[in-house]
Design a protein around this motif. Structure first.
Motif, PDB file in Angstrom:
ATOM      1  N   LEU A  43      31.701  -8.343 -13.284  1.00 49.49           N
ATOM      2  CA  LEU A  43      32.066  -9.057 -14.508  1.00 49.49           C
ATOM      3  C   LEU A  43      32.015  -8.125 -15.710  1.00 49.49           C
ATOM      4  CD1 LEU A  43      32.746 -11.825 -15.752  1.00 49.49           C
ATOM      5  CD2 LEU A  43      30.285 -12.202 -16.035  1.00 49.49           C
ATOM      6  N   ARG A  44      30.990  -7.283 -15.760  1.00 46.33           N
ATOM      7  CA  ARG A  44      30.835  -6.321 -16.857  1.00 46.33           C
ATOM      8  C   ARG A  44      32.018  -5.347 -16.903  1.00 46.33           C
ATOM      9  NH1 ARG A  44      26.635  -4.040 -19.809  1.00 46.33           N
ATOM     10  NH2 ARG A  44      25.070  -5.393 -18.867  1.00 46.33           N
ATOM     11  N   LEU A  45      32.507  -4.972 -15.728  1.00 50.31           N
ATOM     12  CA  LEU A  45      33.577  -3.971 -15.648  1.00 50.31           C
ATOM     13  C   LEU A  45      34.977  -4.579 -15.684  1.00 50.31           C
ATOM     14  CD1 LEU A  45      32.012  -1.689 -12.894  1.00 50.31           C
ATOM     15  CD2 LEU A  45      32.295  -1.116 -15.319  1.00 50.31           C
ATOM     16  N   ARG A  46      35.052  -5.886 -15.744  1.00 55.47           N
ATOM     17  CA  ARG A  46      36.364  -6.537 -15.713  1.00 55.47           C
ATOM     18  C   ARG A  46      37.221  -6.156 -16.917  1.00 55.47           C
ATOM     19  NH1 ARG A  46      36.204 -12.916 -15.656  1.00 55.47           N
ATOM     20  NH2 ARG A  46      35.581 -12.475 -17.821  1.00 55.47           N
ATOM     21  N   ASP A  47      36.607  -6.064 -18.083  1.00 56.72           N
ATOM     22  CA  ASP A  47      37.362  -5.801 -19.309  1.00 56.72           C
ATOM     23  C   ASP A  47      37.043  -4.454 -19.943  1.00 56.72           C
ATOM     24  OD1 ASP A  47      38.589  -8.367 -19.229  1.00 56.72           O
ATOM     25  OD2 ASP A  47      36.765  -9.248 -20.072  1.00 56.72           O
ATOM     26  N   HIS A  48      36.115  -3.710 -19.358  1.00 51.52           N
ATOM     27  CA  HIS A  48      35.706  -2.442 -19.965  1.00 51.52           C
ATOM     28  C   HIS A  48      35.499  -1.382 -18.892  1.00 51.52           C
ATOM     29  CE1 HIS A  48      35.047  -4.358 -23.874  1.00 51.52           C
ATOM     30  NE2 HIS A  48      34.420  -5.324 -23.225  1.00 51.52           N
ATOM     31  N   SER A  49      35.839  -0.162 -19.225  1.00 50.58           N
ATOM     32  CA  SER A  49      35.500   0.951 -18.356  1.00 50.58           C
ATOM     33  C   SER A  49      34.029   1.295 -18.593  1.00 50.58           C
ATOM     34  CB  SER A  49      36.360   2.167 -18.695  1.00 50.58           C
ATOM     35  OG  SER A  49      35.999   2.707 -19.958  1.00 50.58           O
ATOM     36  N   PRO A  50      33.385   2.016 -17.672  1.00 51.35           N
ATOM     37  CA  PRO A  50      31.974   2.383 -17.885  1.00 51.35           C
ATOM     38  C   PRO A  50      31.741   3.092 -19.215  1.00 51.35           C
ATOM     39  CG  PRO A  50      32.571   2.781 -15.609  1.00 51.35           C
ATOM     40  CD  PRO A  50      33.843   2.395 -16.315  1.00 51.35           C
ATOM     41  N   ALA A  51      32.646   3.984 -19.594  1.00 47.33           N
ATOM     42  CA  ALA A  51      32.460   4.762 -20.812  1.00 47.33           C
ATOM     43  C   ALA A  51      32.516   3.911 -22.073  1.00 47.33           C
ATOM     44  CB  ALA A  51      33.505   5.866 -20.891  1.00 47.33           C
ATOM     45  N   GLU A  52      33.104   2.720 -21.985  1.00 48.49           N
ATOM     46  CA  GLU A  52      33.228   1.845 -23.162  1.00 48.49           C
ATOM     47  C   GLU A  52      32.005   0.970 -23.396  1.00 48.49           C
ATOM     48  OE1 GLU A  52      38.053   1.091 -23.302  1.00 48.49           O
ATOM     49  OE2 GLU A  52      36.819  -0.114 -21.941  1.00 48.49           O
ATOM     50  N   LEU A  53      31.114   0.892 -22.436  1.00 44.09           N
ATOM     51  CA  LEU A  53      29.949   0.025 -22.559  1.00 44.09           C
ATOM     52  C   LEU A  53      28.948   0.596 -23.570  1.00 44.09           C
ATOM     53  CD1 LEU A  53      29.382  -0.717 -18.765  1.00 44.09           C
ATOM     54  CD2 LEU A  53      30.503  -2.192 -20.456  1.00 44.09           C
TER      55      LEU A  53
END
Length: 228
Positions: A43-53
């Motif tokens: 769910l966390r990665l659905r709308d964001h790449s890892p680098a954007e978190l």
């Protein structure tokens, strides 16, 4: 034994939030439930790449402040997230490692899992003096550079290099591991609340899977140490 971040690290990174958990009676045969944690990671990665978190960006800024290229040396959490985003799963290694990896993915926070039977007397996150020895997973010995942030013990072994970039093969959890120290560290805006939540989840999961109560503590500048 005890674990802490050195006063120097605390001064340099006042935004650091950390939690530690000590557990005994660990076995490799326990059944841990991690599907809900992996679902949270997806769910966390659905709308964001890892680098954007936000959590990962905070570690990238920290690595840059330490003179490291953030795209060359990544926090363990970012490396896990990148692999998970690409493959959709993580290999099963050991039930405790699987649990902590899944929690690291769900919170986007690096988690170290250390076999304390392989640690001498105490463990401190501090700047290296250049004499420490780091054992790779391949059995080679390296010497961290002066000033590098490491997990150091009383015998001069470095149990992690470049802070949360990579742990040492010397104290990695293995088949015969029974006693462990788990450390979660974060520097983003909501780090204190997130680490507290993460620590509670891990404590409950460890106690469910292995029965003995886990000793857990939030570590701060005024109370930086856990003794066990």
């Amino acid at each position: 034994m005890w674990f802490q971040h050195s006063p120097g690290i605390r001064r340099e990174f006042p935004e650091l939030a950390a939690g530690a958990l000590v557990a005994n009676g660990i076995t490799s045969s326990a059944d841990v439930k991690i599907d809900h944690l992996l679902a949270e990671a997806r769910l966390r990665l659905r709308d964001h790449s890892p680098a954007e978190l936000d959590e990962i960006q905070a570690w990238r800024r920290t690595f840059a402040a330490m003179g490291l290229k953030p795209t060359q040396y990544r926090s363990a959490a970012e490396s896990l997230l990148r692999r998970f985003a690409k493959e959709g799963e993580l290999p099963r290694i050991h039930p405790l490692i699987d649990l902590c990896n899944a929690a690291s993915l769900a919170w986007a926070v690096p988690i170290a899992v250390i076999d304390v039977g392989r640690v001498a007397a105490w463990l401190e996150v501090r700047h290296a003096d250049g004499t420490e020895r780091y054992e790779t997973f391949g059995g080679e010995t390296e010497h961290p550079a002066v000033g590098e942030v490491i997990f150091a013990d009383a015998d001069g072994y470095a149990h992690a290099r470049r802070w949360c970039h990579r742990q040492s093969g010397r104290s990695a959890v293995r088949e015969g591991t029974t006693d462990v120290l788990i450390v979660a560290e974060a520097l983003h805006e909501s780090a204190a609340a997130d680490v507290a939540s993460l620590l509670t989840t891990l404590s409950d999961a460890v106690e469910t899977a292995w029965s003995p109560p886990a000793q857990a503590a939030l570590l701060t500048a005024t109370e930086p140490r856990i003794e066990f």
